[in-house]
Design a protein around this motif. Structure first.
Motif, PDB file in Angstrom:
ATOM      1  N   GLY A  98       4.733   7.212  -0.477  1.00 12.77           N
ATOM      2  CA  GLY A  98       3.386   7.744  -0.307  1.00 12.77           C
ATOM      3  C   GLY A  98       2.380   6.616  -0.228  1.00 12.77           C
ATOM      4  O   GLY A  98       2.679   5.474  -0.571  1.00 12.77           O
ATOM      5  N   TRP A  99       1.219   6.948   0.243  1.00  9.67           N
ATOM      6  CA  TRP A  99       0.138   5.962   0.243  1.00  9.67           C
ATOM      7  C   TRP A  99      -1.121   6.625  -0.282  1.00  9.67           C
ATOM      8  O   TRP A  99      -1.235   7.843  -0.274  1.00  9.67           O
ATOM      9  CB  TRP A  99      -0.064   5.350   1.627  1.00  9.67           C
ATOM     10  N   ASN A 100      -2.028   5.805  -0.758  1.00 14.02           N
ATOM     11  CA  ASN A 100      -3.273   6.319  -1.315  1.00 14.02           C
ATOM     12  C   ASN A 100      -4.351   6.339  -0.248  1.00 14.02           C
ATOM     13  O   ASN A 100      -4.283   5.581   0.713  1.00 14.02           O
ATOM     14  CB  ASN A 100      -3.737   5.420  -2.466  1.00 14.02           C
TER      15      ASN A 100
ATOM     16  N   GLY B 275       0.808  -1.213   0.000  1.00 15.62           N
ATOM     17  CA  GLY B 275       0.000   0.000   0.000  1.00 15.62           C
ATOM     18  C   GLY B 275       0.839   1.259   0.000  1.00 15.62           C
ATOM     19  O   GLY B 275       0.338   2.361   0.167  1.00 15.62           O
ATOM     20  N   ILE B 276       2.156   1.116  -0.181  1.00 18.32           N
ATOM     21  CA  ILE B 276       3.030   2.276  -0.281  1.00 18.32           C
ATOM     22  C   ILE B 276       3.779   2.224  -1.604  1.00 18.32           C
ATOM     23  O   ILE B 276       3.934   1.164  -2.191  1.00 18.32           O
ATOM     24  CB  ILE B 276       4.052   2.348   0.884  1.00 18.32           C
ATOM     25  N   ASP B 277       4.213   3.409  -2.043  1.00 13.07           N
ATOM     26  CA  ASP B 277       4.922   3.465  -3.318  1.00 13.07           C
ATOM     27  C   ASP B 277       5.806   4.710  -3.341  1.00 13.07           C
ATOM     28  O   ASP B 277       5.681   5.580  -2.485  1.00 13.07           O
ATOM     29  CB  ASP B 277       3.898   3.518  -4.468  1.00 13.07           C
TER      30      ASP B 277
HETATM   31  C1  LIG Z   1      -2.042   5.339  -5.877  1.00  9.47           C
HETATM   32  O1  LIG Z   1      -2.848   5.187  -7.010  1.00  9.47           O
HETATM   33  C2  LIG Z   1      -2.216   5.515  -8.238  1.00  9.47           C
HETATM   34  C3  LIG Z   1      -3.225   5.395  -9.349  1.00  9.47           C
HETATM   35  O2  LIG Z   1      -3.942   4.194  -9.242  1.00  9.47           O
HETATM   36  C4  LIG Z   1      -1.030   4.585  -8.451  1.00  9.47           C
HETATM   37  O3  LIG Z   1      -0.359   4.917  -9.632  1.00  9.47           O
HETATM   38  C5  LIG Z   1      -0.058   4.754  -7.278  1.00  9.47           C
HETATM   39  O4  LIG Z   1       1.023   3.856  -7.427  1.00  9.47           O
HETATM   40  C6  LIG Z   1      -0.784   4.464  -5.971  1.00  9.47           C
HETATM   41  N1  LIG Z   1       0.085   4.772  -4.871  1.00  9.47           N
HETATM   42  C7  LIG Z   1       0.211   3.957  -3.842  1.00  9.47           C
HETATM   43  C8  LIG Z   1       1.077   4.459  -2.753  1.00  9.47           C
HETATM   44  O5  LIG Z   1      -0.319   2.870  -3.776  1.00  9.47           O
END
Ligand SMILES: *[C@@H]1O[C@H](CO)[C@@H](O)[C@H](O)[C@H]1NC(C)=O
Ligand SMILES: *[C@@H]1O[C@H](CO)[C@@H](O)[C@H](O)[C@H]1NC(C)=O
Ligand SMILES: *[C@@H]1O[C@H](CO)[C@@H](O)[C@H](O)[C@H]1NC(C)=O
Ligand SMILES: *[C@@H]1O[C@H](CO)[C@@H](O)[C@H](O)[C@H]1NC(C)=O
Ligand SMILES: *[C@@H]1O[C@H](CO)[C@@H](O)[C@H](O)[C@H]1NC(C)=O
Ligand SMILES: *[C@@H]1O[C@H](CO)[C@@H](O)[C@H](O)[C@H]1NC(C)=O
Ligand SMILES: *[C@@H]1O[C@H](CO)[C@@H](O)[C@H](O)[C@H]1NC(C)=O
Length: 219
Positions: free
Chosen positions: A203-205, A112-114
């Protein structure tokens, strides 16, 4: 003595219960309030609560995020922008001007992080037996093992990469903040320490939540 099985059974119940208990979600560490989606990594009881990838322990008032690859010191969390600022704890423990990063940053794919748009990658080539297309890192002593180099990853000609990586003992790719890379870009081979010590951002969504993590089996 007959209390012992009862006691350990209650402890088991307790630890299952604690998986979602409030203390797992919000806690204070140094100046930082750690809150959802992060939870407490209990060093004495790693399975205590939460999910891999979003676990923070508090060690001598310093928050540490435990990722798959290593431990990262938390410099800040912005709950509005949903970003967390991290520095490789091992880098902070080393010589300021000349830290050596030992591993790629990795985290569980569904944690859940990127990375965010603020991150850019550096690639380190350690102990190469050919000269790469740049000045070697000046502060590493080669001791006859060959020079080491660092590049902004996007600057590496893709046709060179296979040759370069084959000629070097170790290749390590790490994210840094674009802002700090800009500051040292012209002297990267001597000043990369500044960029490394300022770390990177994940970051996280808003959709990241523990229900989702649990559905994914915490992987
Ligand atoms: C959040 O959502 C966007 C679009 O779906 C995606 O590209 C991104 O990697 C996501 N970020 C995380 C932290 O999951
Ligand atoms: C990360 O921290 C944990 C708990 O303090 C420790 O057991 C582990 O060895 C550390 N990992 C690394 C790669 O330093
Ligand atoms: C966080 O969001 C606020 C408001 O949208 C913005 O002004 C600020 O620059 C952002 N900070 C970072 C670090 O992205
Ligand atoms: C940096 O590298 C990681 C993994 O090697 C990759 O997932 C990420 O997208 C890269 N970031 C940029 C800005 O290229
Ligand atoms: C850090 O490394 C640099 C370059 O090798 C050296 O000049 C300096 O003395 C080192 N500092 C410490 C505190 O070891
Ligand atoms: C880091 O990732 C690169 C590919 O992006 C790979 O070639 C290299 O072997 C990895 N290094 C380590 C130490 O795992
Ligand atoms: C987590 O996400 C699920 C489905 O996306 C949603 O039903 C649930 O209300 C969310 N929980 C929290 C605490 O945000």
């Amino acid at each position: 003595m007959s209390l012992l099985p009862i006691l350990s059974f209650s402890l088991l119940l307790l630890s299952i219960h604690n998986y979602s208990s409030p203390d797992c979600n919000r806690f204070q560490c140094g100046d930082l309030t750690i809150d959802y989606p992060f939870s407490l990594y209990d060093t004495t009881n790693p399975d205590h609560c939460g999910l891999p990838g979003l676990l923070i322990s508090c060690e001598n008032h310093v928050p540490i995020l435990h990722l798959q690859s290593a431990n990262y010191t938390v410099q800040g969390i912005n709950y509005e922008n949903r970003t967390i600022a991290l520095v490789d704890t091992d880098v902070l423990d080393q010589n300021e001007t000349c830290p050596r990063v030992k591993n790629n940053v990795t985290f569980f794919a569904n944690a859940g992080i990127d990375y965010t748009n603020s991150d850019v990658n550096l690639t380190f080539f350690y102990e190469c037996n050919i000269a790469l297309n740049s000045s070697p890192i000046s502060c590493f002593t080669s001791n006859g093992h060959g020079d080491s180099y660092v590049f902004r990853t996007s600057d590496i000609p893709s046709y060179q990469y296979p040759t370069w990586s084959a000629a070097c003992q170790l290749v390590v790719v790490v994210p840094v903040l674009n802002y700090y890379l800009d500051q040292v870009y012209n002297d990267l081979n001597s000043a990369f320490g500044v960029a490394l010590r300022n770390g990177f951002q994940l970051g996280w969504n808003s959709t990241t939540n523990c229900t989702k993590c649990l559905d994914n089996g915490g992987q």
